[in-house]
Design a protein around this motif. Structure first.
Motif, PDB file in Angstrom:
ATOM      1  N   GLY A 144      59.076  34.936  15.219  1.00 55.77           N
ATOM      2  CA  GLY A 144      59.239  34.296  16.517  1.00 55.77           C
ATOM      3  C   GLY A 144      60.158  33.105  16.532  1.00 55.77           C
ATOM      4  N   GLU A 145      60.820  32.837  15.423  1.00 59.58           N
ATOM      5  CA  GLU A 145      61.745  31.702  15.378  1.00 59.58           C
ATOM      6  C   GLU A 145      63.125  32.127  15.853  1.00 59.58           C
ATOM      7  N   LEU A 146      63.737  31.325  16.715  1.00 61.34           N
ATOM      8  CA  LEU A 146      65.063  31.637  17.236  1.00 61.34           C
ATOM      9  C   LEU A 146      66.101  31.519  16.119  1.00 61.34           C
ATOM     10  N   VAL A 147      66.826  32.609  15.891  1.00 66.12           N
ATOM     11  CA  VAL A 147      67.857  32.634  14.849  1.00 66.12           C
ATOM     12  C   VAL A 147      69.209  32.247  15.427  1.00 66.12           C
ATOM     13  N   THR A 148      69.541  32.846  16.564  1.00 65.50           N
ATOM     14  CA  THR A 148      70.804  32.512  17.227  1.00 65.50           C
ATOM     15  C   THR A 148      70.729  32.925  18.684  1.00 65.50           C
ATOM     16  N   ARG A 149      71.602  32.347  19.476  1.00 70.36           N
ATOM     17  CA  ARG A 149      71.772  32.770  20.866  1.00 70.36           C
ATOM     18  C   ARG A 149      73.257  32.687  21.180  1.00 70.36           C
ATOM     19  N   PHE A 150      73.720  33.580  22.043  1.00 68.31           N
ATOM     20  CA  PHE A 150      75.137  33.549  22.390  1.00 68.31           C
ATOM     21  C   PHE A 150      75.339  34.127  23.783  1.00 68.31           C
ATOM     22  N   GLY A 151      76.463  33.737  24.378  1.00 67.58           N
ATOM     23  CA  GLY A 151      76.792  34.186  25.713  1.00 67.58           C
ATOM     24  C   GLY A 151      76.473  33.142  26.773  1.00 67.58           C
ATOM     25  N   ARG A 152      77.063  33.339  27.939  1.00 66.93           N
ATOM     26  CA  ARG A 152      76.820  32.495  29.098  1.00 66.93           C
ATOM     27  C   ARG A 152      77.263  33.281  30.326  1.00 66.93           C
ATOM     28  N   PRO A 153      76.926  32.843  31.538  1.00 67.54           N
ATOM     29  CA  PRO A 153      77.341  33.582  32.731  1.00 67.54           C
ATOM     30  C   PRO A 153      78.861  33.628  32.861  1.00 67.54           C
ATOM     31  N   GLY A 154      79.390  34.781  33.253  1.00 63.14           N
ATOM     32  CA  GLY A 154      80.827  34.906  33.458  1.00 63.14           C
ATOM     33  C   GLY A 154      81.326  36.303  33.165  1.00 63.14           C
ATOM     34  N   SER A 155      82.640  36.475  33.238  1.00 59.51           N
ATOM     35  CA  SER A 155      83.249  37.790  33.027  1.00 59.51           C
ATOM     36  C   SER A 155      84.277  37.798  31.901  1.00 59.51           C
ATOM     37  N   ALA A 156      84.495  36.660  31.252  1.00 59.39           N
ATOM     38  CA  ALA A 156      85.421  36.626  30.109  1.00 59.39           C
ATOM     39  C   ALA A 156      84.752  37.269  28.902  1.00 59.39           C
ATOM     40  N   LYS A 157      85.516  37.511  27.845  1.00 62.10           N
ATOM     41  CA  LYS A 157      84.949  38.076  26.623  1.00 62.10           C
ATOM     42  C   LYS A 157      83.879  37.125  26.081  1.00 62.10           C
ATOM     43  N   GLY A 158      82.742  37.682  25.734  1.00 57.01           N
ATOM     44  CA  GLY A 158      81.644  36.862  25.237  1.00 57.01           C
ATOM     45  C   GLY A 158      80.756  36.291  26.317  1.00 57.01           C
ATOM     46  N   GLU A 159      81.091  36.550  27.581  1.00 58.06           N
ATOM     47  CA  GLU A 159      80.262  36.124  28.701  1.00 58.06           C
ATOM     48  C   GLU A 159      79.578  37.343  29.323  1.00 58.06           C
ATOM     49  N   PHE A 160      78.495  37.097  30.076  1.00 60.33           N
ATOM     50  CA  PHE A 160      77.696  38.200  30.595  1.00 60.33           C
ATOM     51  C   PHE A 160      77.357  38.016  32.074  1.00 60.33           C
ATOM     52  N   SER A 161      77.136  39.148  32.707  1.00 58.02           N
ATOM     53  CA  SER A 161      76.561  39.174  34.044  1.00 58.02           C
ATOM     54  C   SER A 161      75.417  40.188  34.023  1.00 58.02           C
ATOM     55  N   TYR A 162      74.200  39.693  33.924  1.00 58.50           N
ATOM     56  CA  TYR A 162      72.989  40.505  33.824  1.00 58.50           C
ATOM     57  C   TYR A 162      73.071  41.500  32.656  1.00 58.50           C
ATOM     58  N   PRO A 163      73.142  40.989  31.427  1.00 62.68           N
ATOM     59  CA  PRO A 163      73.151  41.903  30.275  1.00 62.68           C
ATOM     60  C   PRO A 163      71.857  42.694  30.223  1.00 62.68           C
ATOM     61  N   ASN A 164      71.959  43.956  29.886  1.00 63.46           N
ATOM     62  CA  ASN A 164      70.775  44.805  29.931  1.00 63.46           C
ATOM     63  C   ASN A 164      70.463  45.404  28.566  1.00 63.46           C
ATOM     64  N   GLY A 165      70.883  46.653  28.303  1.00 65.16           N
ATOM     65  CA  GLY A 165      70.546  47.308  27.053  1.00 65.16           C
ATOM     66  C   GLY A 165      71.160  46.616  25.847  1.00 65.16           C
ATOM     67  N   ILE A 166      70.464  46.712  24.703  1.00 68.29           N
ATOM     68  CA  ILE A 166      70.952  46.099  23.474  1.00 68.29           C
ATOM     69  C   ILE A 166      70.516  46.931  22.281  1.00 68.29           C
TER      70      ILE A 166
END
Length: 324
Positions: free
Chosen positions: A187-209
């Motif tokens: 349950g320890e957070l290892v990493t997080r990435f991304g932010r709202p947007g449409s550039a590479k590395g950005e997301f708009s409602y990311p779903n499947g992984i």
């Protein structure tokens, strides 16, 4: 005189041989760079075909299932409109249903995953709360995730959607923060990435992984209509290349098969797109309809690593559609 006449013929023969060898060498290099071989090119034998439907009749009827996960011949279903975690055999026999929040109202399961210890992770909304609940293989509640092994606080997702477990990690798409959060299984957070947007590395409602054994992470960036790939540290790697005449409309569920091909469910196109890991488009399967071999607003997908069976949450047909 005969020797003189043979000389042009021999020169032409040698030229053809040289060009042919060069062409073969170029073809081999090109295929190597693409990561493809003749053994993994699409054919009628590798294109999936419909096998059966699960949860559309008999003991338990699914209602708008959103996501699925498989392990040890079992199929776990986020049975969303029923507010349940439903369990079947992979051949369709109903096993049990679990109410993840007894007594609560407005319970809506979203995503489901199974880790290497056969623990089942269910993302859901309960009223106005967003949770990840953990169950054992038989469906008994264990605890809420994330929890830290040493009792320290960890960053929970704002609204977890899809989950996937591999490499001793739990990968979570967060549609509130528009990012990806990766935890260890304590349950320890290892990493997080991304932010709202449409550039590479950005997301708009990311779903499947989904993640592969090398640690690469594949994300259906739903409202941006694309699939993004990241390395194990969350650094952007590449985008999938979609056909111009039939681009992705709303990619949702994503899974990797035994050949290493990536299957991406497109909810609005009612079909599954298949790519190489490098992002090269191969083919699609499925079409819109209510017949047994069609799909209607499909969402999640899971692929059994042993049998190769493909399980698609066929939402509006109220079933799980199985292909192979």
């Amino acid at each position: 005189m005969g020797d003189i006449n043979r000389r042009p013929f021999l020169l032409i023969f040698l030229l053809i041989a040289l060009v042919g060898t060069t062409g073969i060498l170029f073809y081999s290099i090109t295929n190597y760079r693409d990561g493809e071989t003749s053994k993994t090119q699409p054919s009628s034998k590798t294109r999936p075909s419909y096998v059966l439907s699960i949860g559309s009749k008999n003991n338990h009827r699914l209602r708008a299932p959103l996501n699925v996960a498989t392990t040890d011949n079992l199929l776990y279903v986020a049975d969303s409109d029923n507010g349940l975690l439903s369990i079947f055999s992979q051949t369709g026999t109903f096993k049990s249903s679990i109410n993840p929040a007894p007594g609560a109202q407005n319970v809506y399961p979203l995503g489901v995953a199974v880790d290497q210890k056969q623990r089942v992770y269910l993302t859901l909304t309960v009223g106005s709360e967003n949770k990840i609940m953990v169950f054992n293989a038989k469906g008994s509640f264990l605890y809420e995730f994330p929890k830290s092994a040493n009792g320290t606080s960890t960053l929970p997702p704002g609204k977890p959607m899809a989950v996937f477990s591999a490499n001793n990690r739990l990968y979570v798409t967060d549609i509130l923060d528009h990012d990806i959060k990766v935890y260890n299984l304590d349950g320890e957070l290892v990493t997080r990435f991304g932010r709202p947007g449409s550039a590479k590395g950005e997301f708009s409602y990311p779903n499947g992984i989904v993640a592969d054994t090398a640690g690469y992470i594949y994300v259906s960036d739903s409202n941006n209509g694309r699939v993004q790939v990241f390395d194990e540290k969350g650094e952007f790697s590449h985008l999938f290349i979609v056909p111009k005449k039939n681009p992705l409309a709303l990619p949702r569920g994503i899974a990797i098969d035994k050949l290493g091909w990536v299957h991406v469910v497109d909810t609005l196109r009612h079909q599954v797109f298949v790519f190489t890991k490098q992002g090269k488009f191969l083919f699609t399967y499925g079409k819109f309809g209510t017949r047994k071999d069609t799909l209607s607003y499909p969402n999640g997908v899971a692929i059994d690593s042993k049998t190769g069976a493909i399980f698609i949450a066929d939402k509006m047909n109220n079933r799980v559609s199985v292909w192979k």
